[in-house]
Write a protein that holds these residues in place. Sequence first.
Motif, mmCIF file in Angstrom:
data_model
loop_
_atom_site.group_PDB
_atom_site.id
_atom_site.type_symbol
_atom_site.label_atom_id
_atom_site.label_comp_id
_atom_site.label_asym_id
_atom_site.label_seq_id
_atom_site.Cartn_x
_atom_site.Cartn_y
_atom_site.Cartn_z
ATOM 1 N N GLN A 42 16.308 -21.873 -17.137
ATOM 2 C CA GLN A 42 15.190 -22.812 -17.120
ATOM 3 C C GLN A 42 15.644 -24.168 -16.601
ATOM 4 O O GLN A 42 16.617 -24.740 -17.093
ATOM 5 N N LEU A 43 14.905 -24.698 -15.629
ATOM 6 C CA LEU A 43 15.172 -26.019 -15.078
ATOM 7 C C LEU A 43 14.087 -26.997 -15.538
ATOM 8 O O LEU A 43 13.149 -26.623 -16.236
ATOM 9 N N TYR A 44 14.228 -28.243 -15.132
ATOM 10 C CA TYR A 44 13.355 -29.322 -15.589
ATOM 11 C C TYR A 44 11.917 -29.119 -15.100
ATOM 12 O O TYR A 44 11.677 -28.845 -13.923
ATOM 13 N N VAL A 45 10.976 -29.250 -16.011
ATOM 14 C CA VAL A 45 9.558 -29.215 -15.669
ATOM 15 C C VAL A 45 9.042 -30.647 -15.680
ATOM 16 O O VAL A 45 9.025 -31.302 -16.730
ATOM 17 N N HIS A 46 8.652 -31.150 -14.513
ATOM 18 C CA HIS A 46 8.270 -32.557 -14.374
ATOM 19 C C HIS A 46 7.273 -32.678 -13.223
ATOM 20 O O HIS A 46 7.372 -31.947 -12.231
ATOM 21 N N PRO A 47 6.311 -33.599 -13.318
ATOM 22 C CA PRO A 47 5.305 -33.753 -12.249
ATOM 23 C C PRO A 47 5.901 -34.054 -10.877
ATOM 24 O O PRO A 47 5.279 -33.742 -9.852
ATOM 25 N N ASP A 48 7.085 -34.642 -10.832
ATOM 26 C CA ASP A 48 7.700 -34.975 -9.549
ATOM 27 C C ASP A 48 8.451 -33.793 -8.923
ATOM 28 O O ASP A 48 8.983 -33.918 -7.819
ATOM 29 N N ALA A 107 28.026 -30.491 -14.923
ATOM 30 C CA ALA A 107 27.236 -31.669 -15.275
ATOM 31 C C ALA A 107 25.951 -31.720 -14.452
ATOM 32 O O ALA A 107 24.880 -32.050 -14.975
ATOM 33 N N TYR A 108 26.045 -31.376 -13.180
ATOM 34 C CA TYR A 108 24.861 -31.321 -12.312
ATOM 35 C C TYR A 108 23.858 -30.305 -12.851
ATOM 36 O O TYR A 108 22.647 -30.564 -12.895
ATOM 37 N N GLY A 109 24.354 -29.145 -13.261
ATOM 38 C CA GLY A 109 23.469 -28.116 -13.799
ATOM 39 C C GLY A 109 22.735 -28.575 -15.037
ATOM 40 O O GLY A 109 21.529 -28.321 -15.198
ATOM 41 N N ARG A 110 23.444 -29.247 -15.932
ATOM 42 C CA ARG A 110 22.796 -29.764 -17.140
ATOM 43 C C ARG A 110 21.785 -30.850 -16.779
ATOM 44 O O ARG A 110 20.693 -30.923 -17.366
ATOM 45 N N ASP A 111 22.133 -31.691 -15.801
ATOM 46 C CA ASP A 111 21.190 -32.724 -15.359
ATOM 47 C C ASP A 111 19.902 -32.096 -14.817
ATOM 48 O O ASP A 111 18.810 -32.634 -15.001
ATOM 49 N N ALA A 112 20.044 -30.951 -14.155
ATOM 50 C CA ALA A 112 18.882 -30.292 -13.558
ATOM 51 C C ALA A 112 17.906 -29.776 -14.607
ATOM 52 O O ALA A 112 16.784 -29.397 -14.271
ATOM 53 N N GLN A 113 18.310 -29.791 -15.868
ATOM 54 C CA GLN A 113 17.415 -29.365 -16.946
ATOM 55 C C GLN A 113 16.658 -30.526 -17.578
ATOM 56 O O GLN A 113 15.766 -30.308 -18.386
ATOM 57 N N ASN A 114 17.000 -31.754 -17.184
ATOM 58 C CA ASN A 114 16.294 -32.897 -17.775
ATOM 59 C C ASN A 114 16.147 -34.095 -16.848
ATOM 60 O O ASN A 114 15.761 -35.174 -17.289
ATOM 61 N N THR A 115 16.449 -33.905 -15.559
ATOM 62 C CA THR A 115 16.422 -35.014 -14.604
ATOM 63 C C THR A 115 15.888 -34.516 -13.258
ATOM 64 O O THR A 115 16.104 -33.363 -12.905
ATOM 65 N N VAL A 116 15.218 -35.387 -12.524
ATOM 66 C CA VAL A 116 14.787 -35.064 -11.168
ATOM 67 C C VAL A 116 15.962 -35.289 -10.220
ATOM 68 O O VAL A 116 16.472 -36.407 -10.111
ATOM 69 N N LEU A 117 16.407 -34.228 -9.532
ATOM 70 C CA LEU A 117 17.539 -34.320 -8.609
ATOM 71 C C LEU A 117 17.050 -34.184 -7.165
ATOM 72 O O LEU A 117 15.882 -33.916 -6.917
ATOM 73 N N THR A 118 17.958 -34.359 -6.220
ATOM 74 C CA THR A 118 17.589 -34.339 -4.803
ATOM 75 C C THR A 118 18.377 -33.283 -4.031
ATOM 76 O O THR A 118 19.452 -32.853 -4.447
#
Length: 234
Positions: A42-48, A107-118
């Motif tokens: 599961q990755l981050y669910v966000h409007p962006d 760390a990138y993978g964990r960020d992808a679960q709570n942050t918008v990445l590029t």
Amino acid sequence: MTIYVCMDDTDNLNSRGTGRLARAVAAELGKKFPVRGVTRHQLYVHPDIPYTSHNSCGVIHITMDGYQYLDEIFEIAREEMLNDFIEGSDPGLSVATSEQIKPSLIAYGRDAQNTVLTQEKARTMAKNLGIRLEGLGGTEDGVIGSMAGLALASTSNDGRFLQIGNIRDLLGSQTVQSLLDAGIDDIYTLDGRRVTSGTIWNEETKSVKPCPINEKAILFVEEVDGELRAVKRN
């Protein structure tokens, strides 16, 4: 060593999901390589973040040593994905060995679960770690989740198995022993009790979904009205 093959953003609202495609690619890879299973993360669910329904990626686990096979594995997966490309999807594909997955990628993978990445961050990470990554259509935003999936799968403590052993052949309620024989390593209640006998209740048309925990496939259950029911965790 484990080789991970991750795909993300391969579907649209009316098509088959990424999990189904990952299992199809795993079946093709399994003709030549020892595929252990397929996990969902599961990755981050966000409007962006553009996503179809749940924003999850699929990862195929191949248990073998073999840097020399990475390109062949990538090309097989790439061909299968292109042959089943869905209009409106933005797929990304990556392949890496466990040795290529460094702390920065975790760390990138964990960020992808709570942050918008590029995409830029994903592509830079892949370049610096020598990981093959490619967008296969649309905006190619799937490269973001594809890199994250490699990291999350490599921890062996995230997501759930969509396929391992022959658990998909067992639909509905099953005995503990039949589940263990099918490829599950252990069964535990959510409050920590080990389950060694009896029957596990599950939906009639569904197979159970164990989780990767410390390199094992663990099924979690909860007691409801005196029955042990299979739990589907993210």
